[in-house]
Scaffold this motif. Structure first.
Motif, PDB file in Angstrom:
ATOM      1  N   ALA A 290       0.059  -2.266   3.036  1.00  0.00           N
ATOM      2  CA  ALA A 290      -0.765  -3.442   3.269  1.00  0.00           C
ATOM      3  C   ALA A 290      -0.753  -4.366   2.057  1.00  0.00           C
ATOM      4  O   ALA A 290      -0.775  -3.911   0.909  1.00  0.00           O
TER       5      ALA A 290
ATOM      6  N   ASP B   6      -2.212   4.709   7.675  1.00  0.00           N
ATOM      7  CA  ASP B   6      -2.096   3.562   6.771  1.00  0.00           C
ATOM      8  C   ASP B   6      -2.707   3.987   5.442  1.00  0.00           C
ATOM      9  O   ASP B   6      -3.921   4.179   5.331  1.00  0.00           O
TER      10      ASP B   6
ATOM     11  N   GLU C 120       4.324   5.897  11.241  1.00  0.00           N
ATOM     12  CA  GLU C 120       3.937   6.128  12.633  1.00  0.00           C
ATOM     13  C   GLU C 120       4.970   7.029  13.303  1.00  0.00           C
ATOM     14  O   GLU C 120       6.185   6.840  13.125  1.00  0.00           O
TER      15      GLU C 120
ATOM     16  N   SER D   6      -3.306   3.032   1.567  1.00  0.00           N
ATOM     17  CA  SER D   6      -3.345   1.932   0.620  1.00  0.00           C
ATOM     18  C   SER D   6      -4.342   2.277  -0.482  1.00  0.00           C
ATOM     19  O   SER D   6      -5.082   3.262  -0.376  1.00  0.00           O
TER      20      SER D   6
ATOM     21  N   TRP E  92       2.116  -4.780  11.941  1.00  0.00           N
ATOM     22  CA  TRP E  92       2.718  -4.228  10.736  1.00  0.00           C
ATOM     23  C   TRP E  92       4.125  -4.757  10.457  1.00  0.00           C
ATOM     24  O   TRP E  92       4.695  -4.474   9.407  1.00  0.00           O
TER      25      TRP E  92
ATOM     26  N   ARG F 138       2.787   2.640   5.479  1.00  0.00           N
ATOM     27  CA  ARG F 138       2.317   2.932   6.827  1.00  0.00           C
ATOM     28  C   ARG F 138       3.387   3.721   7.558  1.00  0.00           C
ATOM     29  O   ARG F 138       4.549   3.321   7.589  1.00  0.00           O
TER      30      ARG F 138
END
Length: 259
Positions: A245, A185, A113, A187, A41, A111
Motif C-alpha cells: 500500500a 495486506d 492473494e 503494511s 490493488w 499484498r
C-alpha cells in the motif's frame, strides 16, 4: 508452525452467498470477489497461474523434501503436481504430503492473494502463510492468513510474533472445500486479512509486526490423532502478489549544483 491456543478471537464479517467464479475467461482478470479487484490493488507484480503441467515451476517454487510438520509424516515432491489449471497437493493415509515455498516476492510489506480449496480427512490442514526469509522462527514471525485446523468448515488465521511465539488469531465459518480467495495486506499500518474480498481480521499492534521480509508458503500439513487415518487434498488455482500500500518510486534527488 507450532500452534498455541488463541489469545484473541476477532469477529468475522458476513460473506456473499455466491460461489467464487475465478477468472474472467475473456480478460484473465481476477474475479469480482477477490480483494485485489474490490480494493483496486492493480496489476500483480509476481505469482503463478499454474497454467502448465508437471512439477511446480522450479524458477518460482522450492518444493519441500523433508519431515512433515512437527516431525509428523514427510513432505515429498511426489505429492504435488500442476495439472494445467491448478496446483494439487495430496496427502496419503500415512502422512506422505507436500509443501512449497515461493522464490518470488521475498519482501517486507505487500499484498498476497491465493485462490484455494481443500478437503479430506480432518487430520490434514490446509495452510497458506507468509514465512520469514531469514528462517529465524519464531523470532521473525509468521503470518498464517488462511489455515484449517481439523475442520473443513472453518477458516482460521494466526499471527505469530516474538521469540516466545506469542499469537493472536481469528476464525470464521466457511466451506473450505469450495474455492475461495484468501488475501493478506501487510503494511507498516498493520496486517489485514480478506476472504473473497471481505475483511475478516486485522492486527494493527506495532509489536506484532514481522521484522523483515517474508514469502508465500503453501502446505498440506498432517496432524495425526486417535481417529482412523485418511487422505487429504489441497488445490490452488493461483497465487498473486501486489505492491504494498502507498508505495511509489522515490523522487530522483536534484543534483546540488543544478540550476
Amino acid at each position: 508452525m507450532k500452534k498455541f491456543r488463541v489469545i484473541v478471537v476477532l469477529a468475522g464479517l458476513a460473506l456473499p452467498a455466491c460461489a467464487s467464479p475465478g477468472l474472467d475467461p475473456a480478460t484473465n482478470a481476477p474475479a469480482p470477489d477477490s480483494a485485489a479487484t474490490r480494493l483496486g490493488w492493480g496489476t500483480p507484480t509476481a505469482g503463478d497461474e499454474f497454467n502448465y503441467v508437471g512439477a511446480p515451476d522450479p524458477a518460482k517454487w522450492s518444493v519441500h523434501n523433508s519431515a512433515g510438520h512437527n516431525g509428523n509424516g514427510v513432505r515429498s515432491p511426489q505429492q504435488v503436481t500442476v495439472d494445467g489449471s491448478k496446483m494439487v497437493m495430496t496427502g496419503t493415509l500415512n502422512g506422505k504430503t507436500a509443501g512449497v515455498s515461493a522464490k518470488f516476492a521475498r519482501q517486507k510489506y505487500g499484498r498476497w492473494e491465493v485462490r484455494a480449496a481443500g478437503s479430506g480427512d480432518n487430520e490434514y490442514h490446509l495452510v497458506s502463510i507468509l514465512w520469514p526469509d531469514s528462517g529465524n522462527w519464531p523470532c521473525d514471525g509468521e503470518i498464517d492468513y488462511a489455515e484449517t485446523t481439523g475442520n473443513w468448515n472453518l477458516i482460521e488465521s494466526f499471527q505469530h510474533y516474538s521469540c516466545s511465539n506469542s499469537q493472536t488469531s481469528a476464525s470464521k465459518a466457511l466451506d473450505v472445500s469450495r474455492f475461495h480467495n484468501y488475501a493478506v495486506d501487510w503494511s507498516p499500518a498493520g496486517i489485514v486479512g480478506y476472504v473473497d474480498g471481505v475483511k475478516w481480521f486485522e492486527d494493527t499492534d506495532p509489536a506484532h509486526q514481522p521484522p523483515g521480509p517474508m514469502h508465500q508458503t503453501l502446505q498440506l500439513d498432517w496432524f495425526p490423532d486417535a481417529t482412523a487415518d485418511g487422505s487429504g487434498e489441497m488445490r490452488v488455482d493461483w497465487v498473486r502478489v501486489y505492491a504494498a500500500a502507498n508505495t511509489t518510486p522515490a523522487p530522483t534527488p536534484t543534483p546540488k549544483n543544478s540550476l
